[in-house]
Motif scaffolding. Structure first.
Motif, PDB file in Angstrom:
ATOM      1  N   LEU A 220       0.785  -1.376   0.107  1.00 19.49           N
ATOM      2  CA  LEU A 220       0.094  -0.028  -0.476  1.00 19.49           C
ATOM      3  C   LEU A 220       1.094   0.977   0.184  1.00 19.49           C
ATOM      4  O   LEU A 220       0.606   2.439  -0.372  1.00 19.49           O
ATOM      5  CB  LEU A 220      -0.556   0.026   0.829  1.00 19.49           C
ATOM      6  N   VAL A 221       1.850   1.367   1.081  1.00 19.44           N
ATOM      7  CA  VAL A 221       2.915   2.059   0.856  1.00 19.44           C
ATOM      8  C   VAL A 221       3.371   2.740   0.225  1.00 19.44           C
ATOM      9  O   VAL A 221       3.450   3.546  -1.178  1.00 19.44           O
ATOM     10  CB  VAL A 221       3.582   1.953   2.449  1.00 19.44           C
ATOM     11  N   HIS A 222       3.999   1.797  -1.151  1.00 15.47           N
ATOM     12  CA  HIS A 222       5.048   1.584  -2.354  1.00 15.47           C
ATOM     13  C   HIS A 222       4.577   0.611  -2.925  1.00 15.47           C
ATOM     14  O   HIS A 222       5.845   0.038  -3.193  1.00 15.47           O
ATOM     15  CB  HIS A 222       6.545   2.502  -1.797  1.00 15.47           C
ATOM     16  N   PRO A 223       3.537   1.181  -4.292  1.00 11.96           N
ATOM     17  CA  PRO A 223       3.113  -0.848  -4.899  1.00 11.96           C
ATOM     18  C   PRO A 223       5.088  -1.419  -5.668  1.00 11.96           C
ATOM     19  O   PRO A 223       4.836  -2.252  -5.521  1.00 11.96           O
ATOM     20  CB  PRO A 223       2.485  -0.343  -5.870  1.00 11.96           C
ATOM     21  N   ILE A 224       5.318  -0.362  -6.575  1.00 12.68           N
ATOM     22  CA  ILE A 224       6.528  -0.814  -6.844  1.00 12.68           C
ATOM     23  C   ILE A 224       7.387  -1.106  -6.030  1.00 12.68           C
ATOM     24  O   ILE A 224       8.002  -2.394  -5.932  1.00 12.68           O
ATOM     25  CB  ILE A 224       6.931   0.333  -7.487  1.00 12.68           C
ATOM     26  N   THR A 225       7.943  -0.948  -5.090  1.00 14.63           N
ATOM     27  CA  THR A 225       8.682  -1.111  -3.904  1.00 14.63           C
ATOM     28  C   THR A 225       8.564  -2.753  -3.609  1.00 14.63           C
ATOM     29  O   THR A 225       8.921  -3.808  -3.532  1.00 14.63           O
ATOM     30  CB  THR A 225       8.506  -0.459  -2.698  1.00 14.63           C
ATOM     31  N   SER A 226       6.874  -3.123  -3.158  1.00 13.53           N
ATOM     32  CA  SER A 226       6.002  -4.148  -2.482  1.00 13.53           C
ATOM     33  C   SER A 226       6.254  -5.322  -4.086  1.00 13.53           C
ATOM     34  O   SER A 226       6.482  -6.625  -3.829  1.00 13.53           O
ATOM     35  CB  SER A 226       5.160  -4.531  -2.651  1.00 13.53           C
ATOM     36  N   VAL A 227       7.065  -4.933  -5.253  1.00 14.84           N
ATOM     37  CA  VAL A 227       7.227  -6.158  -6.117  1.00 14.84           C
ATOM     38  C   VAL A 227       8.115  -7.186  -5.723  1.00 14.84           C
ATOM     39  O   VAL A 227       8.945  -8.205  -5.984  1.00 14.84           O
ATOM     40  CB  VAL A 227       7.564  -5.329  -7.610  1.00 14.84           C
ATOM     41  N   ALA A 228       9.506  -5.833  -5.763  1.00 14.55           N
ATOM     42  CA  ALA A 228      10.925  -6.795  -5.495  1.00 14.55           C
ATOM     43  C   ALA A 228      10.838  -7.098  -3.433  1.00 14.55           C
ATOM     44  O   ALA A 228      11.140  -8.256  -3.948  1.00 14.55           O
ATOM     45  CB  ALA A 228      12.017  -4.721  -5.317  1.00 14.55           C
ATOM     46  N   ALA A 229       9.873  -6.447  -3.210  1.00 12.08           N
ATOM     47  CA  ALA A 229       9.752  -7.395  -1.657  1.00 12.08           C
ATOM     48  C   ALA A 229       9.263  -8.546  -1.883  1.00 12.08           C
ATOM     49  O   ALA A 229       9.830  -9.634  -0.788  1.00 12.08           O
ATOM     50  CB  ALA A 229       8.533  -6.730  -0.958  1.00 12.08           C
ATOM     51  N   VAL A 230       7.961  -8.602  -2.321  1.00 10.47           N
ATOM     52  CA  VAL A 230       7.738 -10.011  -2.821  1.00 10.47           C
ATOM     53  C   VAL A 230       8.635 -10.933  -3.747  1.00 10.47           C
ATOM     54  O   VAL A 230       9.175 -12.330  -3.037  1.00 10.47           O
ATOM     55  CB  VAL A 230       6.672  -9.981  -3.516  1.00 10.47           C
ATOM     56  N   LEU A 231       9.602 -10.655  -4.315  1.00 12.47           N
ATOM     57  CA  LEU A 231      10.566 -11.121  -5.433  1.00 12.47           C
ATOM     58  C   LEU A 231      11.378 -11.921  -4.067  1.00 12.47           C
ATOM     59  O   LEU A 231      12.145 -12.859  -3.859  1.00 12.47           O
ATOM     60  CB  LEU A 231      11.590 -10.939  -6.391  1.00 12.47           C
ATOM     61  N   GLY A 232      12.187 -10.829  -3.109  1.00 10.78           N
ATOM     62  CA  GLY A 232      13.238 -11.075  -1.826  1.00 10.78           C
ATOM     63  C   GLY A 232      11.852 -11.801  -1.052  1.00 10.78           C
ATOM     64  O   GLY A 232      13.296 -13.188  -0.600  1.00 10.78           O
ATOM     65  N   ALA A 233      11.360 -11.829  -0.673  1.00 10.24           N
ATOM     66  CA  ALA A 233      10.333 -13.227  -0.015  1.00 10.24           C
ATOM     67  C   ALA A 233      10.109 -14.087  -0.533  1.00 10.24           C
ATOM     68  O   ALA A 233      10.820 -15.504   0.451  1.00 10.24           O
ATOM     69  CB  ALA A 233       9.133 -12.560   0.890  1.00 10.24           C
ATOM     70  N   LEU A 234      10.095 -14.102  -1.771  1.00  8.45           N
ATOM     71  CA  LEU A 234      10.115 -16.009  -2.525  1.00  8.45           C
ATOM     72  C   LEU A 234      11.185 -16.397  -2.538  1.00  8.45           C
ATOM     73  O   LEU A 234      12.040 -17.991  -2.244  1.00  8.45           O
ATOM     74  CB  LEU A 234       9.681 -15.526  -3.750  1.00  8.45           C
ATOM     75  N   ALA A 235      12.762 -15.534  -2.928  1.00  6.05           N
ATOM     76  CA  ALA A 235      13.907 -16.139  -2.627  1.00  6.05           C
ATOM     77  C   ALA A 235      15.214 -16.333  -1.017  1.00  6.05           C
ATOM     78  O   ALA A 235      15.031 -18.103  -1.072  1.00  6.05           O
ATOM     79  CB  ALA A 235      15.044 -14.920  -3.279  1.00  6.05           C
ATOM     80  N   LEU A 236      14.298 -16.093  -0.739  1.00  6.33           N
ATOM     81  CA  LEU A 236      14.797 -16.302   1.195  1.00  6.33           C
ATOM     82  C   LEU A 236      13.867 -17.591   1.185  1.00  6.33           C
ATOM     83  O   LEU A 236      14.278 -18.336   2.093  1.00  6.33           O
ATOM     84  CB  LEU A 236      14.115 -15.210   2.389  1.00  6.33           C
TER      85      LEU A 236
END
Length: 517
Positions: A220-236
């Protein structure tokens, strides 16, 4: 000693009365505190510019009406505007309680965002490694190892760009992303019974649900940053989670479901509708065109990333970098250039891999020594070529480093313009800044899902016709009536229309404020 064995040494002497050894700050606590002070002073010393006017305008609209804010820059309804995030609403509440204006709130947000960013970085790196100097080196790599051309975009964490964008929602969202990655990585590692010194987060299903709320907040705060956040979570999770049994899948599914539910429940706008919005793609094409000069120093981290990949093909940083690069490539080939905005976080895996490698205890092997010298030379080159002007005062500048942008302020004009009154301007700076003081623009400077791009184009065309040298008084009057224009804010090159009354002017820029209508 193995990483999963913790040894408690016997307590002797006076410290036994206090339960242990005297407290000593870690290297990162010292370096992070000094960085916080220097960066805060640098951020406050640079005039706010660029996107800051938009974010200040958002605060002003929420300050005026918290539940039903108008469009950030135009005299139109604001329903559906993605700028009204939980972060912005919190700023609006703060502005209402304190009486501060939008510009002041954005300025004060910088140190808060920086604090979230620095603590999140420390937590995430501590999940990657117990080496005490790794977070310090990660901070240095993240802020200096970019390129030899200035990269000035929201969400870019170079030292120079921080002086302008620390007060933006993107900085806060990246700080939350580091925290989310730290908690995700610790949970994934708990599944493999490997313990590092780092945060473990809440235990049990409620903890996974709370983690989902955190990812929903980032979205909600910054949708485009959430794309990288989710990719990082998937990688971890893919890299560290072992034993994909039913309960494990269920816990991570809960995190994802809570994230989606939390984002969907936000009443101000539909964040998922942004997936098909291409209104800002064209303006982001330049991200790809300037990529080599702005990012090449980050390639110094690739040898460290390669070494991690050789040790384990499931290394989270390696997977994270591969996923980020795939999304950036998709943005280029599909024409959805907005995905290039994750380039700032795409650099994090090589930067942090380099930091972890160079934090290894000595003696170093030959290849690590060469890598360390190359990294030090790259950091020095990046500092001198791009970032020095961000922190070196002009009075102490021996060579004339490139300085951050120096935009003019418009308090001299805003004091005459009532909140919500409509302005026409031909100035680039004024068009991006004046709405941050409370006025509206006849034609908003930025796209917004709350305003159809065709309508924004029509408004821009009408403003252009009004400012055209051959426009008649009747044609100008029609535009004034159509958009309820009250003020003109004109550069010194544009003549003031005969029907306008000059009210004020700027000694610095020569711009003129005139009343019409």
């Amino acid at each position: 000693m193995s990483a999963d064995v913790l040894v408690r040494r016997p307590v002797r002497g006076a410290t036994a009365l206090r339960g242990g050894r005297a407290w000593r700050p870690t290297p990162y606590q010292v370096a992070g505190f000094l960085f916080f002070l220097v960066m805060t002073l640098a951020y406050w010393a640079v005039p706010l510019c660029c996107d800051a006017g938009q974010h200040a305008a958002v605060v002003e609209r929420l300050k005026a009406d918290l539940l039903h804010p108008r469009h950030p820059m135009a005299d139109l309804p604001g329903e559906g505007s993605a700028y009204y995030s939980p972060y912005a609403v919190a700023q609006g509440v703060f502005a209402r309680l304190t009486g501060l204006g939008g510009w002041e709130v954005v300025r004060l947000a910088g140190p808060l965002n920086l604090l979230v960013l620095l603590t999140g970085l420390n937590r995430f790196v501590r999940v990657l490694t117990p080496r005490p100097w790794a977070p310090v080196l990660a901070l240095g790599a993240m802020t200096l190892l970019w390129g030899t051309e200035r990269a000035w975009w929201s969400g870019y964490l170079g030292l120079m760009s921080m002086t302008g964008n620390l007060g933006y929602p993107s900085a806060f969202a990246i700080g939350l992303t580091f925290w989310a990655w730290a908690l995700t990585g610790a949970r994934a590692r708990d599944g493999r019974r490997v313990r590092y010194v780092g945060p473990s987060g809440l235990r049990g299903l409620p903890g996974y649900g709370a983690l989902g709320v955190l990812y929903g907040l980032i979205l909600l705060v910054h949708p485009i940053t959430s794309v990288a956040a989710v990719l990082g979570a998937l990688a971890l999770v893919a890299g560290w989670q072992g034993g994909w049994r039913g309960p494990v899948v269920g816990r991570w599914a809960l995190t994802g479901a809570v994230a989606v539910g939390a984002a969907a429940a936000w009443p101000y706008f539909d964040v998922f509708a942004l997936a098909g919005d291409d209104s800002v793609d064209a303006m982001h094409r330049v991200l790809y065109l300037d990529l080599p000069g702005e990012f090449w120093l980050a390639l110094l981290g690739l040898p460290a990333l390669w070494a991690r990949g050789r040790r384990s093909h499931r290394d989270p940083l390696v997977l994270m970098f591969a996923l980020d690069c795939a999304v950036v490539a998709y943005g280029w080939f599909s024409g959805h250039y907005t995905y290039g905005r994750i380039l700032g976080l795409t650099l994090v895996p090589p930067q942090f891999a380099l930091a972890v490698e160079l934090a290894a205890p000595r003696p170093w092997g030959r290849w690590r020594a060469v890598l360390g010298r190359a990294a030090a030379a790259g950091a020095l080159l990046g500092f001198l070529a791009v970032h020095a002007g961000a922190v070196v005062p002009r009075a102490l500048d021996p060579v004339g480093f490139e300085q951050p942008p120096d935009w003019p302020a418009y308090t001299w004009a805003a004091r005459h313009i009532g909140p919500g009154e409509v302005v026409i301007t031909d100035g680039y700076y004024a068009g991006h800044a004046i709405a941050g003081y409370g006025p509206n623009l006849a034609a908003p400077a930025w796209p917004d899902p709350a305003l159809d791009e065709r309508e924004r184009g029509r408004r821009a065309g009408d403003v252009k016709a009004y400012l055209a040298p051959g426009s008649t008084r009747a044609e100008r009057a029609a535009v004034v009536r159509r958009y309820h224009v009250r003020w003109l804010l004109l550069t010194r090159w544009h003549p003031v229309p005969e029907e306008a009354v000059v009210v004020a002017w700027s000694e610095r820029t020569g711009e003129v404020l005139a009343r019409v209508g």
